[in-house]
Design a protein around this motif. Structure first.
Motif, PDB file in Angstrom:
ATOM      1  N   ILE A  54       0.833  -1.206   0.000  1.00  0.00           N
ATOM      2  CA  ILE A  54       0.000   0.000   0.000  1.00  0.00           C
ATOM      3  C   ILE A  54       0.862   1.248   0.000  1.00  0.00           C
ATOM      4  O   ILE A  54       0.637   2.175  -0.783  1.00  0.00           O
ATOM      5  N   VAL A  55       1.871   1.270   0.872  1.00  0.00           N
ATOM      6  CA  VAL A  55       2.752   2.445   0.950  1.00  0.00           C
ATOM      7  C   VAL A  55       3.478   2.628  -0.383  1.00  0.00           C
ATOM      8  O   VAL A  55       3.576   3.752  -0.889  1.00  0.00           O
ATOM      9  N   ASN A  56       3.957   1.547  -0.971  1.00  0.00           N
ATOM     10  CA  ASN A  56       4.642   1.621  -2.268  1.00  0.00           C
ATOM     11  C   ASN A  56       3.705   2.154  -3.353  1.00  0.00           C
ATOM     12  O   ASN A  56       4.070   3.007  -4.162  1.00  0.00           O
ATOM     13  N   LYS A  57       2.480   1.648  -3.385  1.00  0.00           N
ATOM     14  CA  LYS A  57       1.526   2.087  -4.409  1.00  0.00           C
ATOM     15  C   LYS A  57       1.035   3.510  -4.145  1.00  0.00           C
ATOM     16  O   LYS A  57       0.675   4.214  -5.089  1.00  0.00           O
ATOM     17  N   MET A  58       1.002   3.948  -2.900  1.00  0.00           N
ATOM     18  CA  MET A  58       0.650   5.349  -2.626  1.00  0.00           C
ATOM     19  C   MET A  58       1.703   6.263  -3.250  1.00  0.00           C
ATOM     20  O   MET A  58       1.386   7.328  -3.753  1.00  0.00           O
ATOM     21  N   GLN A  59       2.950   5.823  -3.246  1.00  0.00           N
ATOM     22  CA  GLN A  59       4.021   6.611  -3.861  1.00  0.00           C
ATOM     23  C   GLN A  59       3.990   6.526  -5.388  1.00  0.00           C
ATOM     24  O   GLN A  59       4.156   7.527  -6.069  1.00  0.00           O
ATOM     25  N   ASN A  60       3.785   5.315  -5.908  1.00  0.00           N
ATOM     26  CA  ASN A  60       3.964   5.070  -7.340  1.00  0.00           C
ATOM     27  C   ASN A  60       2.672   4.871  -8.117  1.00  0.00           C
ATOM     28  O   ASN A  60       2.715   4.785  -9.341  1.00  0.00           O
ATOM     29  N   GLY A  61       1.553   4.785  -7.448  1.00  0.00           N
ATOM     30  CA  GLY A  61       0.267   4.668  -8.127  1.00  0.00           C
ATOM     31  C   GLY A  61      -0.319   3.271  -8.083  1.00  0.00           C
ATOM     32  O   GLY A  61       0.404   2.280  -8.141  1.00  0.00           O
ATOM     33  N   PHE A  62      -1.637   3.210  -8.002  1.00  0.00           N
ATOM     34  CA  PHE A  62      -2.364   1.948  -7.959  1.00  0.00           C
ATOM     35  C   PHE A  62      -2.817   1.519  -9.354  1.00  0.00           C
ATOM     36  O   PHE A  62      -3.260   0.400  -9.546  1.00  0.00           O
ATOM     37  N   GLY A  63      -2.757   2.398 -10.315  1.00  0.00           N
ATOM     38  CA  GLY A  63      -3.210   2.085 -11.661  1.00  0.00           C
ATOM     39  C   GLY A  63      -4.703   2.354 -11.813  1.00  0.00           C
ATOM     40  O   GLY A  63      -5.406   2.658 -10.862  1.00  0.00           O
ATOM     41  N   GLU A  64      -5.163   2.234 -13.044  1.00  0.00           N
ATOM     42  CA  GLU A  64      -6.552   2.567 -13.352  1.00  0.00           C
ATOM     43  C   GLU A  64      -7.548   1.550 -12.819  1.00  0.00           C
ATOM     44  O   GLU A  64      -8.748   1.795 -12.822  1.00  0.00           O
ATOM     45  N   GLY A  65      -7.084   0.422 -12.329  1.00  0.00           N
ATOM     46  CA  GLY A  65      -7.964  -0.597 -11.768  1.00  0.00           C
ATOM     47  C   GLY A  65      -8.708  -0.134 -10.525  1.00  0.00           C
ATOM     48  O   GLY A  65      -9.732  -0.715 -10.153  1.00  0.00           O
ATOM     49  N   ILE A  66      -8.235   0.919  -9.885  1.00  0.00           N
ATOM     50  CA  ILE A  66      -8.902   1.393  -8.671  1.00  0.00           C
ATOM     51  C   ILE A  66     -10.044   2.354  -8.949  1.00  0.00           C
ATOM     52  O   ILE A  66     -10.731   2.786  -8.024  1.00  0.00           O
ATOM     53  N   LEU A  67     -10.278   2.669 -10.206  1.00  0.00           N
ATOM     54  CA  LEU A  67     -11.340   3.625 -10.537  1.00  0.00           C
ATOM     55  C   LEU A  67     -12.727   3.123 -10.153  1.00  0.00           C
ATOM     56  O   LEU A  67     -13.663   3.910 -10.065  1.00  0.00           O
ATOM     57  N   THR A  68     -12.865   1.845  -9.875  1.00  0.00           N
ATOM     58  CA  THR A  68     -14.157   1.288  -9.466  1.00  0.00           C
ATOM     59  C   THR A  68     -14.337   1.302  -7.945  1.00  0.00           C
ATOM     60  O   THR A  68     -15.417   0.995  -7.455  1.00  0.00           O
ATOM     61  N   ASP A  69     -13.287   1.670  -7.215  1.00  0.00           N
ATOM     62  CA  ASP A  69     -13.382   1.722  -5.752  1.00  0.00           C
ATOM     63  C   ASP A  69     -14.363   2.816  -5.327  1.00  0.00           C
ATOM     64  O   ASP A  69     -14.406   3.896  -5.927  1.00  0.00           O
ATOM     65  N   SER A  70     -15.130   2.553  -4.265  1.00  0.00           N
ATOM     66  CA  SER A  70     -16.153   3.507  -3.817  1.00  0.00           C
ATOM     67  C   SER A  70     -15.548   4.848  -3.392  1.00  0.00           C
ATOM     68  O   SER A  70     -16.143   5.903  -3.634  1.00  0.00           O
ATOM     69  N   VAL A  71     -14.381   4.827  -2.790  1.00  0.00           N
ATOM     70  CA  VAL A  71     -13.739   6.076  -2.361  1.00  0.00           C
ATOM     71  C   VAL A  71     -13.289   6.879  -3.580  1.00  0.00           C
ATOM     72  O   VAL A  71     -13.480   8.101  -3.637  1.00  0.00           O
ATOM     73  N   VAL A  72     -12.724   6.201  -4.563  1.00  0.00           N
ATOM     74  CA  VAL A  72     -12.279   6.883  -5.783  1.00  0.00           C
ATOM     75  C   VAL A  72     -13.488   7.457  -6.513  1.00  0.00           C
ATOM     76  O   VAL A  72     -13.447   8.595  -6.998  1.00  0.00           O
ATOM     77  N   LYS A  73     -14.586   6.696  -6.551  1.00  0.00           N
ATOM     78  CA  LYS A  73     -15.816   7.208  -7.167  1.00  0.00           C
ATOM     79  C   LYS A  73     -16.295   8.463  -6.443  1.00  0.00           C
ATOM     80  O   LYS A  73     -16.764   9.409  -7.080  1.00  0.00           O
ATOM     81  N   HIS A  74     -16.186   8.474  -5.118  1.00  0.00           N
ATOM     82  CA  HIS A  74     -16.578   9.668  -4.351  1.00  0.00           C
ATOM     83  C   HIS A  74     -15.727  10.869  -4.767  1.00  0.00           C
ATOM     84  O   HIS A  74     -16.243  11.970  -4.948  1.00  0.00           O
ATOM     85  N   PHE A  75     -14.405  10.672  -4.890  1.00  0.00           N
ATOM     86  CA  PHE A  75     -13.528  11.769  -5.306  1.00  0.00           C
ATOM     87  C   PHE A  75     -13.911  12.267  -6.698  1.00  0.00           C
ATOM     88  O   PHE A  75     -13.898  13.470  -6.956  1.00  0.00           O
ATOM     89  N   VAL A  76     -14.247  11.360  -7.600  1.00  0.00           N
ATOM     90  CA  VAL A  76     -14.653  11.749  -8.956  1.00  0.00           C
ATOM     91  C   VAL A  76     -15.939  12.572  -8.890  1.00  0.00           C
ATOM     92  O   VAL A  76     -16.041  13.639  -9.511  1.00  0.00           O
ATOM     93  N   GLU A  77     -16.935  12.088  -8.131  1.00  0.00           N
ATOM     94  CA  GLU A  77     -18.222  12.786  -8.024  1.00  0.00           C
ATOM     95  C   GLU A  77     -18.089  14.162  -7.383  1.00  0.00           C
ATOM     96  O   GLU A  77     -18.810  15.089  -7.732  1.00  0.00           O
ATOM     97  N   SER A  78     -17.155  14.290  -6.436  1.00  0.00           N
ATOM     98  CA  SER A  78     -16.980  15.578  -5.761  1.00  0.00           C
ATOM     99  C   SER A  78     -16.052  16.516  -6.527  1.00  0.00           C
ATOM    100  O   SER A  78     -15.780  17.630  -6.084  1.00  0.00           O
ATOM    101  N   GLY A  79     -15.554  16.059  -7.681  1.00  0.00           N
ATOM    102  CA  GLY A  79     -14.718  16.922  -8.517  1.00  0.00           C
ATOM    103  C   GLY A  79     -13.278  16.999  -8.080  1.00  0.00           C
ATOM    104  O   GLY A  79     -12.551  17.905  -8.481  1.00  0.00           O
ATOM    105  N   ASN A  80     -12.834  16.060  -7.291  1.00  0.00           N
ATOM    106  CA  ASN A  80     -11.458  16.070  -6.792  1.00  0.00           C
ATOM    107  C   ASN A  80     -10.593  15.191  -7.700  1.00  0.00           C
ATOM    108  O   ASN A  80     -10.074  14.162  -7.277  1.00  0.00           O
TER     109      ASN A  80
END
Length: 170
Positions: free
Chosen positions: A66-92
């Motif tokens: 997790i720490v490594n991916k926070m630095q280098n990225g999780f990739g586009e596979g996380i776009l379906t995560d509920s938290v990521v969807k929240h960030f998209v909906e809130s314009g972040n």
């Protein structure tokens, strides 16, 4: 040892991974703190990131991953995560991009309170300086003022005036 954050995870191994990861990642709003010490009141973005970290742990990721991916990225596979969807909906979109492509090494929490201590010391010195300035520049005469605007007489001056008055009458 008491932890500074709570989690919805139930498995002790997952809880341990959560605490290890949140201890090593920096708070988004207060960079001098690890995300573990951020509360929802202080930083809602970090609160959502804690939920995101919980989701990664549920998927089986370790704290190091997790720490490594926070630095280098999780990739586009996380776009379906509920938290990521929240960030998209809130314009972040900045937060979404940072999760997908990585925050870089600055996301790591480096516990160094030197600048905080220096700032607090400086504010204390400034406060004392302003108090000193107030009493020396703006309140130079601390004697009581009479309604006529003249300062009260000292005891010696009063005794002298009484003697002069007695001598002039008698």
């Amino acid at each position: 040892m008491a932890q500074k954050t709570t989690t919805n995870l139930k498995d002790p191994a997952q809880i341990k991974s959560f605490h290890e990861a949140t201890e090593r990642i920096r708070c988004i709003c207060l960079p001098s703190l690890p995300i573990q010490a951020c509360s929802f009141n202080m930083c809602s973005a970090s609160s959502y990131l804690k939920s995101f970290i919980e989701n990664r742990i549920r998927e089986g990721m370790s704290s190091d991953e997790i720490v490594n991916k926070m630095q280098n990225g999780f990739g586009e596979g996380i776009l379906t995560d509920s938290v990521v969807k929240h960030f998209v909906e809130s314009g972040n979109q900045g937060m979404v991009d940072s999760l997908v492509y990585g925050f870089g090494p600055k996301i790591l929490a480096t516990p160094d309170s030197t600048w905080i201590n220096f700032t607090l010391f400086g504010l204390g010195v400034l406060g004392l300086g302003l108090i000193y300035l107030y009493f020396t520049k703006f309140k130079p005469n601390l004697k009581k003022e009479t309604p006529s605007g003249k300062a009260d007489l000292t005891t010696d001056e009063i005794n002298r005036k009484i003697k002069n008055w007695e001598n002039s009458e008698g």
